[in-house]
Write a protein that holds these residues in place. Sequence first.
Motif, mmCIF file in Angstrom:
data_model
loop_
_atom_site.group_PDB
_atom_site.id
_atom_site.type_symbol
_atom_site.label_atom_id
_atom_site.label_comp_id
_atom_site.label_asym_id
_atom_site.label_seq_id
_atom_site.Cartn_x
_atom_site.Cartn_y
_atom_site.Cartn_z
ATOM 1 N N PRO A 1 0.812 -1.225 0.000
ATOM 2 C CA PRO A 1 0.000 0.000 0.000
ATOM 3 C C PRO A 1 0.841 1.269 0.000
ATOM 4 N N TYR A 2 2.154 1.147 0.268
ATOM 5 C CA TYR A 2 3.014 2.323 0.324
ATOM 6 C C TYR A 2 3.677 2.629 -1.024
ATOM 7 N N VAL A 3 3.507 1.758 -2.010
ATOM 8 C CA VAL A 3 4.025 2.040 -3.349
ATOM 9 C C VAL A 3 3.055 2.996 -4.043
ATOM 10 N N ARG A 4 3.583 4.089 -4.543
ATOM 11 C CA ARG A 4 2.738 5.127 -5.150
ATOM 12 C C ARG A 4 3.469 5.784 -6.309
ATOM 13 N N ARG A 5 2.728 6.605 -7.047
ATOM 14 C CA ARG A 5 3.323 7.385 -8.125
ATOM 15 C C ARG A 5 4.279 8.441 -7.560
ATOM 16 N N ILE A 6 5.368 8.655 -8.270
ATOM 17 C CA ILE A 6 6.316 9.692 -7.878
ATOM 18 C C ILE A 6 5.828 11.043 -8.399
ATOM 19 N N ARG A 7 5.901 12.051 -7.560
ATOM 20 C CA ARG A 7 5.495 13.396 -7.947
ATOM 21 C C ARG A 7 6.640 14.123 -8.660
ATOM 22 N N LYS A 8 6.281 15.140 -9.415
ATOM 23 C CA LYS A 8 7.289 15.889 -10.158
ATOM 24 C C LYS A 8 8.295 16.582 -9.240
ATOM 25 N N ASP A 9 7.851 16.928 -8.014
ATOM 26 C CA ASP A 9 8.772 17.615 -7.107
ATOM 27 C C ASP A 9 9.658 16.644 -6.332
ATOM 28 N N GLU A 10 9.623 15.335 -6.708
ATOM 29 C CA GLU A 10 10.425 14.330 -6.019
ATOM 30 C C GLU A 10 11.555 13.777 -6.891
ATOM 31 N N MET A 11 11.912 14.511 -7.931
ATOM 32 C CA MET A 11 12.986 14.048 -8.816
ATOM 33 C C MET A 11 14.294 13.833 -8.053
ATOM 34 N N ASP A 12 14.586 14.724 -7.110
ATOM 35 C CA ASP A 12 15.837 14.576 -6.363
ATOM 36 C C ASP A 12 15.811 13.362 -5.450
ATOM 37 N N VAL A 13 14.626 12.883 -5.105
ATOM 38 C CA VAL A 13 14.503 11.692 -4.258
ATOM 39 C C VAL A 13 14.665 10.420 -5.089
ATOM 40 N N ILE A 14 14.053 10.393 -6.288
ATOM 41 C CA ILE A 14 14.048 9.175 -7.079
ATOM 42 C C ILE A 14 15.332 8.994 -7.894
ATOM 43 N N MET A 15 16.000 10.078 -8.268
ATOM 44 C CA MET A 15 17.154 9.959 -9.167
ATOM 45 C C MET A 15 18.276 9.074 -8.633
ATOM 46 N N PRO A 16 18.696 9.191 -7.364
ATOM 47 C CA PRO A 16 19.775 8.303 -6.902
ATOM 48 C C PRO A 16 19.421 6.826 -7.029
#
Length: 281
Positions: free
Chosen positions: A140-155
């Motif tokens: 249930p914690y898997v969700r779409r990444i928001r545009k303002d979370e690029m710095d979180v997902i990139m690594p």
Amino acid sequence: MLTQTTTRVLEPSELGAALAVLESEPVTNAFVTSRVQVAGLDPWRLGGEMWGWYTDGRLRSLCYSGANLVPICATPEAIRAFADRARRAGRRCSSIVGPAEPTARLWRLLEPSWGPARDVRPHQPLMVADRLPTDIEPDPYVRRIRKDEMDVIMPACVAMFTEEVGISPMAGDGGLLYQARVAELVGAGRSFARIDDGRVIFKAEIGAATPQACQIQGVWVDPEYRGRGLSETGMAAVLRYALADVAPVVSLYVNDYNTAARAAYRRVGFEETGAFMSVLF
């Protein structure tokens, strides 16, 4: 009566004929089909040329020549023609990828002039699912990444790519193209992750999408969290999003030596229906 054959770059006006070939195998061709449906056949928009092989004036086989070289519905005769054209043009791609048998045939013809490759993965099972698992609860914690979370997902994306491909996507242009691709998927709502306390512990993307089929890519679990079943519950969550919002059939392909991933995908309900091959330069 002799059969007349020819090979040439498709014109934008031949979009309908190209889509007819691509959509004859919607799961296998999802990656290229998704690009053509958005960009058409103009090389600048498509990011490469689409080569066609014709018999008696009818388009029978395709080969996408861009960052990847991808044979599509390619007969042995078409493969020989595509290999001749690729040799004359010289290698411009970073990989050859496609259905295992025609890709192997294409590589055998190109290897004397294009080799050696950095890595050859001759058997990557193609796996397909069209329903949710009955015995695995989606995370249930898997969700779409928001545009303002690029710095979180990139690594996490960089770590996955480096682990999977063997080189960093940040090399060469400083990662500009790779960051643009990640941003494109995030913007399209096709990037998913579980983030705990600002840390990505599972992620995956729907990298290609058509009305008939879509393809999951970039599946990654933080090394510290592996062995806890997160790939299964996470994939079940992404599968749920994909089936509900994108396409009725979901596919992926995986390295044959990654037995843990193959087992996890099978538990989620993916079945092996064929195989891809990748040649990496």
